[in-house]
Write an enzyme that holds these catalytic residues in place. Structure first.
Site: not given
Ligand code: GAR
Length: 188
Positions: A12-14, A88, A102, A104, A145, A174
């Site tokens: 969960g860092s993003n 999804i 998303n 990636h 993707d 990111e």
């Protein structure tokens, strides 16, 4: 105020960076975090920042309405996949056309597709002796993707890099770019 939902199932860092970035602004708020792993670090982040969370049930996600009714009742405008590994469902894509993105951890179209996530991507990139890697932010369609690209940024791979150091370089990219790309997409 635009309301976003984050789908995540990792550390969960993003997610933390997105929450922090928008908590200093009054245009966009992270309204809910959806997660499919009860022990994921991102759930602790949700608790820490007092963001409501939903634990996704597989059956409801793939065979039910894919949480469209919950997202609509929470007035969600936009969805960010930040380390979410399930495909999804079409129901959700149709309900949020061009409103699901998303991130990636590689330069798509290389190193994407089913099973290519997190450190597996970095291991393969290093094994192939690539000289650079990077991040891709793209719209989500029905295929892993393969949606339209929105943004890419690159980093150099040094001879001394391993999976851990490359992952750290990718995370830096990111964290710097994802919140800004979300802001840009939601301000038009
Ligand atoms: C990120 O590096 C993201 O690009 C990757 O998972 C990581 C989640 O990190 N996503 C994929 O690999 C999707 N195929 P985080 O939980 O610390 O935000």
């Amino acid at each position: 105020m635009k309301r976003i939902a984050i789908f995540a199932s990792g550390a969960g860092s993003n997610t933390a960076k997105i929450i922090e970035y928008f908590s200093a602004r009054n245009t966009i708020e992270v309204a809910v975090i959806l997660c499919n792993k009860p022990d994921a670090g991102v759930l602790k982040i949700a608790t820490h920042y007092h963001i409501p969370n939903i634990l996704i049930e597989k059956e409801k996600f793939f065979r039910g309405d894919a949480y469209v009714s919950e997202l609509k009742s929470l007035d969600i405008d936009f969805i960010v996949l930040a380390g979410f590994l399930w495909k999804i469902p079409k129901k959700l894509i149709d309900a949020y056309q061009k409103k699901i993105i998303n991130i990636h951890p590689a330069l798509l179209p290389k190193y994407g597709g089913k099973g290519m996530y997190g450190n597996k991507v970095h291991e393969t990139v290093i094994a192939n002796k690539e000289k650079e890697s990077g991040i891709t932010i793209h719209f989500v369609n029905e295929y892993f993707d393969e949606g339209e690209h929105i943004f890419q940024a690159t980093c150099i791979i040094d001879e001394t890099d391993d999976t851990t150091t490359l992952a750290a370089k990718i995370h830096l990219l990111e964290h710097e770019h994802l919140p800004k790309v979300i802001e840009r997409l939601l301000s038009v």
